[in-house]
Scaffold this active site. Structure first.
Site, PDB file in Angstrom:
ATOM      1  N   ALA A 106      52.091 -30.108  49.515  1.00 46.52           N
ATOM      2  CA  ALA A 106      53.041 -29.463  50.420  1.00 46.52           C
ATOM      3  C   ALA A 106      53.366 -28.039  49.972  1.00 46.52           C
ATOM      4  CB  ALA A 106      54.315 -30.290  50.557  1.00 46.52           C
ATOM      5  N   HIS A 127      56.524 -31.623  43.430  1.00 46.33           N
ATOM      6  CA  HIS A 127      55.134 -32.117  43.504  1.00 46.33           C
ATOM      7  C   HIS A 127      54.112 -30.972  43.656  1.00 46.33           C
ATOM      8  CE1 HIS A 127      56.167 -32.105  47.767  1.00 46.33           C
ATOM      9  NE2 HIS A 127      56.678 -33.318  47.753  1.00 46.33           N
ATOM     10  N   ILE A 181      45.791 -39.743  43.308  1.00 49.21           N
ATOM     11  CA  ILE A 181      45.468 -39.714  44.736  1.00 49.21           C
ATOM     12  C   ILE A 181      46.027 -38.447  45.374  1.00 49.21           C
ATOM     13  CG2 ILE A 181      45.824 -40.866  46.959  1.00 49.21           C
ATOM     14  CD1 ILE A 181      46.026 -43.514  45.329  1.00 49.21           C
ATOM     15  N   ASP A 228      57.289 -40.050  43.495  1.00 49.59           N
ATOM     16  CA  ASP A 228      57.530 -39.799  44.924  1.00 49.59           C
ATOM     17  C   ASP A 228      57.341 -41.101  45.695  1.00 49.59           C
ATOM     18  OD1 ASP A 228      58.150 -38.441  47.230  1.00 49.59           O
ATOM     19  OD2 ASP A 228      56.250 -37.377  47.396  1.00 49.59           O
ATOM     20  N   ASP A 282      49.487 -40.368  40.449  1.00 52.02           N
ATOM     21  CA  ASP A 282      48.701 -41.514  40.923  1.00 52.02           C
ATOM     22  C   ASP A 282      47.205 -41.250  41.012  1.00 52.02           C
ATOM     23  OD1 ASP A 282      48.715 -39.844  43.130  1.00 52.02           O
ATOM     24  OD2 ASP A 282      49.592 -41.299  44.521  1.00 52.02           O
ATOM     25  N   GLY A 342      54.513 -39.917  50.562  1.00 52.69           N
ATOM     26  CA  GLY A 342      54.984 -40.442  49.293  1.00 52.69           C
ATOM     27  C   GLY A 342      53.907 -41.271  48.640  1.00 52.69           C
ATOM     28  N   GLU A 397      65.911 -33.641  49.071  1.00 55.93           N
ATOM     29  CA  GLU A 397      64.584 -33.102  49.395  1.00 55.93           C
ATOM     30  C   GLU A 397      64.570 -32.765  50.888  1.00 55.93           C
ATOM     31  OE1 GLU A 397      59.818 -33.981  48.903  1.00 55.93           O
ATOM     32  OE2 GLU A 397      61.199 -35.666  49.044  1.00 55.93           O
TER      33      GLU A 397
END
EC number: 3.5.1.25
Length: 399
Positions: free
Chosen positions: A226, A222, A256, A280, A254, A315, A135
Site C-alpha cells: 500500500a 507495512h 506472501i 496485520d 508471512d 490483511g 489505521e
C-alpha cells in the site's frame, strides 16, 4: 505467583545467555542472571530444555481466533485478549479502521473501554491492550488496499482534536498518508501530543515523504504494501523511510505480502534495530480454511492468504509465533535480533519500552517459552499463564 525459571536459554534484543535463571515475582521480572543452580527451598521450574524470550507485542493486527478488534462490542476485544496468548502475544494495540462517511467513534469508544477495563482488572488472564492504532481513515484512495473508499476522510484540525479527546490518551499509533491536504498540520499536532505517527497507505513520492518525515514521523506501516514501489529512478517513500534513522518500519512476516527475498532485503536496509514484524492479521487468523468478513466484504483463506472475492489481499492470517519462525528461515537474522523485531522495537513505537520488550529486572513478566525446536510451550502475561501446553501448565501450577 513467584517462581524461578531455572537453567533456560534466555534471549532478548540485548542478550543471548545460554543458561540462566529468570525470577518472576507477581507481575514483574525480579531478576535475570547466569544460572548458578537453584537455591534450597526455592520455588523452581526446570527450564533447562527451554528458550525464553520476551512476550511478543502486536502493534498492527485487526483480530484473530474469530474475533475482530474493530468492533463495537467490548466482549469481543476481551475474547481476543484471552485467545491471542496461544500465539505468543502478551500485549497489543487495538486496531480501529474506518466507517462509512463518518469517524469510527463507536469503535474508538469501545477500544477505550476495553483498555480501561483491562487496567482496572490487571489480574484477569490474557494479553494486555496497550492502546489504539488508528489505521485510517486518513489514507490514500489510490493505496487504500482493502479499505473501502467510503471510509476515507481528509485530515482536519478540529477533527484531530476531537479524536484526541475521544481516545483519552490511549491513541498510541496512527497511520496517515502525508500527501493529503491538511496532513502536515495533523502530523504536527499528533507528534506534539506524543502519538507515534506512521507513514502508510500512501501515494506520496520520495521528496514528499522526506518532507513529511521531518515533521516527526517515526513509523512506517507495512513497508512495500500500500505504497509506491522502490524503483531506481523513482525511489518512492521506502527510500525516504530507509534513509531516516529515526523511522521504524513494519514488515508483514508471512512471505506472501512481501516476497521472501524482499523481506530479507528490507531487514538488511533497515537493520534489525529498526524493523518491526507485524501480522496485520484479521479475524480468520488461527482458523484453518476460514471464511470471514472485513469491511462488509467476504474474505477467504486461500493458500495461507486472506483474499477478497476479487483476489485482493486483505490483511493476513499470520500469527506471531509463525512470524518468528518465518523471519529466522527467510532472513539473515539471529534469534536475538528477531526478538527485537517482535518485542522491543514494537514496544518503542507503542511507548512501552520502559517496561516491556526485554528480559530485564523491573519489566513486566511477559514471557514466551519455547522448546529447542522452536515450538511454543507457554505464554506468561503479567506473571500469569496466558497459554500453556499440558506439560508446561503442570510445571507452572506446581508452584
Amino acid at each position: 505467583m513467584r517462581f524461578t525459571l531455572h537453567g533456560a536459554h534466555l534471549v532478548d534484543a540485548t542478550m543471548d545467555v545460554e543458561r540462566g535463571d529468570l525470577v518472576v515475582d507477581g507481575r514483574q521480572i525480579q531478576s535475570v542472571e547466569q544460572s548458578a543452580g537453584p537455591e534450597d527451598g526455592a520455588q523452581v521450574v526446570d527450564a533447562t530444555d527451554s528458550i525464553i524470550l520476551p512476550g511478543f507485542i502486536e502493534v498492527h493486527t485487526h483480530g484473530g481466533g474469530g474475533f475482530n478488534l474493530h468492533t463495537t462490542d467490548v466482549e469481543e476485544i476481551r475474547s481476543y485478549q484471552r485467545w491471542i496468548p496461544v500465539t505468543g502475544v502478551t500485549s497489543f494495540l487495538v486496531a480501529v479502521v474506518g466507517t462509512p462517511g463518518a469517524l469510527p467513534e463507536q469503535q474508538l469508544n469501545t477500544a477505550v473501554e476495553a483498555i480501561e477495563q483491562a487496567r482496572k482488572n490487571p489480574q484477569e488472564p490474557g494479553a494486555e491492550p496497550m492502546g489504539i492504532h488508528l489505521e485510517g481513515p486518513y489514507i490514500s484512495l489510490e493505496k487504500r488496499g482493502a479499505h473501502p473508499p467510503v471510509w476515507l476522510r481528509k485530515p482536519d484540525e478540529e477533527e484531530t482534536e476531537f479524536i484526541m479527546d475521544l481516545t483519552r490518551g490511549h491513541l498510541q499509533l496512527i497511520t496517515i498518508a502525508p500527501e493529503l491536504p491538511g496532513a502536515h498540520d495533523m502530523i504536527r499536532t499528533l507528534v506534539e501530543a506524543g502519538v507515534t505517527v506512521s507513514i502508510g497507505h500512501t501515494d506520496t513520492d520520495y521528496d514528499q515523504a522526506r518532507e513529511a518525515i521531518k515533521l516527526g514521523i517515526t513509523h512506517a506501516t507495512h513497508c512495500f504494501n500500500a505504497m509506491r514501489q522502490l524503483k531506481h529512478r523513482e525511489p518512492g517513500p521506502l527510500a525516504a523511510i530507509v534513509q531516516a534513522d529515526q523511522v521504524l518500519g513494519e514488515i508483514i512476516g508471512d512471505g506472501i505480502h512481501v516476497h521472501p527475498a524482499m523481506m530479507d532485503i528490507l531487514v538488511r536496509l533497515l537493520g534489525p534495530q529498526r524493523t518491526i514484524v507485524v501480522t496485520d492479521a484479521l479475524a480468520g487468523a488461527g482458523i484453518p480454511d476460514a471464511t470471514f468478513e472485513f469491511a462488509g466484504q467476504q474474505a477467504r483463506v486461500i493458500c495461507g492468504a486472506a483474499r477478497l472475492s476479487d483476489g485482493t489481499l486483505t490483511g493476513s492470517v499470520l500469527t506471531m509465533d509463525q512470524a518468528m519462525r518465518n523471519m529466522l528461515d527467510i532472513t539473515h537474522v539471529t534469534l536475538s535480533e528477531v526478538s527485537g523485531m517482535l518485542s522491543y522495537n514494537p514496544a518503542r513505537s507503542a511507548h512501552v519500552a520502559e517496561r516491556k520488550g526485554l528480559l530485564k529486572a523491573g519489566y513486566d513478566a511477559d514471557l514466551v517459552i519455547y522448546n529447542k525446536s522452536l515450538e511454543l510451550q507457554a505464554t506468561i502475561c503479567n506473571g500469569q499463564i496466558g497459554y500453556a501446553t499440558d506439560e508446561w501448565r503442570q510445571r507452572l501450577n506446581k508452584q
